[in-house]
Design a protein around this motif. Structure first.
Motif, short mmCIF file in Angstrom:
data_model
loop_
_atom_site.label_atom_id
_atom_site.label_comp_id
_atom_site.label_asym_id
_atom_site.label_seq_id
_atom_site.Cartn_x
_atom_site.Cartn_y
_atom_site.Cartn_z
N TYR A 37 23.40 27.22 37.28
CA TYR A 37 23.79 28.02 38.43
C TYR A 37 22.90 27.80 39.64
O TYR A 37 23.29 28.12 40.76
CB TYR A 37 23.82 29.50 38.04
CG TYR A 37 24.83 29.73 36.94
CD1 TYR A 37 26.19 29.69 37.22
CD2 TYR A 37 24.43 29.94 35.63
CE1 TYR A 37 27.13 29.86 36.21
CE2 TYR A 37 25.35 30.11 34.62
CZ TYR A 37 26.70 30.07 34.92
OH TYR A 37 27.62 30.23 33.92
N TYR A 126 32.93 23.05 39.47
CA TYR A 126 33.76 24.24 39.29
C TYR A 126 32.96 25.53 39.36
O TYR A 126 33.54 26.61 39.55
CB TYR A 126 34.54 24.16 37.96
CG TYR A 126 35.62 23.10 38.00
CD1 TYR A 126 36.79 23.30 38.73
CD2 TYR A 126 35.46 21.90 37.33
CE1 TYR A 126 37.77 22.33 38.78
CE2 TYR A 126 36.45 20.92 37.37
CZ TYR A 126 37.59 21.14 38.10
OH TYR A 126 38.57 20.18 38.15
N LEU A 127 31.64 25.45 39.22
CA LEU A 127 30.81 26.65 39.38
C LEU A 127 30.83 27.13 40.83
O LEU A 127 30.70 28.32 41.10
CB LEU A 127 29.37 26.37 38.94
CG LEU A 127 29.19 26.05 37.46
CD1 LEU A 127 27.78 25.54 37.20
CD2 LEU A 127 29.51 27.27 36.62
N PRO A 130 36.00 27.01 41.99
CA PRO A 130 36.79 27.11 40.76
C PRO A 130 38.16 26.43 40.82
O PRO A 130 38.70 26.07 39.79
CB PRO A 130 36.96 28.63 40.58
CG PRO A 130 35.87 29.25 41.37
CD PRO A 130 35.59 28.31 42.50
N ASN A 131 38.70 26.24 42.01
CA ASN A 131 40.03 25.66 42.14
C ASN A 131 40.01 24.31 42.88
O ASN A 131 41.00 23.92 43.48
CB ASN A 131 40.97 26.63 42.86
CG ASN A 131 41.10 27.94 42.10
OD1 ASN A 131 41.38 27.95 40.91
ND2 ASN A 131 40.86 29.04 42.78
#
Length: 153
Positions: A37, A126-127, A130-131
């Protein structure tokens, strides 16, 4: 700056050693405390895509990630931060254009391949997004190239 001078002169000095050790320790701390993260998720996904392209094999891991940072900043619409980074990139010779990574804007097949690998399932991009799509990554790389064409050093 002394460490950079020492590196350019091929001198192994305490200043250079401290910078290298600091980078290693700092990277380990960021990775250890924040796991994926706090990493540069989009930049590393771009790096991963670049590893599939023979034209970029001459680059080191950090150089590929450095280019990926700029692509990530475009994806995030953080153009002011991007412009703040460019003088530093120039001073330490980090890649900021397609030519710097061994490609051109006309090599669409290779750019598409980078984008496709960058958004494979399980990639860290994607973190942040997300799309995210292949087209968005390709567009960001193209937009970065256009920005760099107009960048005044």
């Amino acid at each position: 700056m002394q460490a950079l001078t020492d590196l350019e002169n091929g001198s192994w000095t305490n200043a250079l050693k401290r910078v290298i050790e600091t980078n290693i320790v700092t990277s380990g701390l960021v990775g250890g405390f924040g796991n994926q993260y706090l990493r540069i998720a989009g930049a590393h996904s771009i790096h991963n895509g670049m590893t599939k392209i023979p034209h970029t094999h001459h680059l080191l891991h950090g150089e590929k990630v450095a280019y990926g940072i700029l692509v990530q900043l475009v994806l995030e619409n953080k153009f002011e931060e991007l412009e703040q980074l460019l003088p530093f990139y120039e001073s330490v010779h980090l890649p900021s254009t397609l030519a710097d990574i061994g490609l051109t804007i006309n090599q669409q097949a290779e750019l598409l391949q980078i984008a496709r690998f960058a958004v494979q399932p399980g990639e860290d991009i994607y973190l942040l997004f997300p799309n995210i799509t292949v087209d968005e990554v390709l567009k960001a790389m193209t937009e970065l190239e256009n920005l760099m064409t107009n960048y005044v050093k």
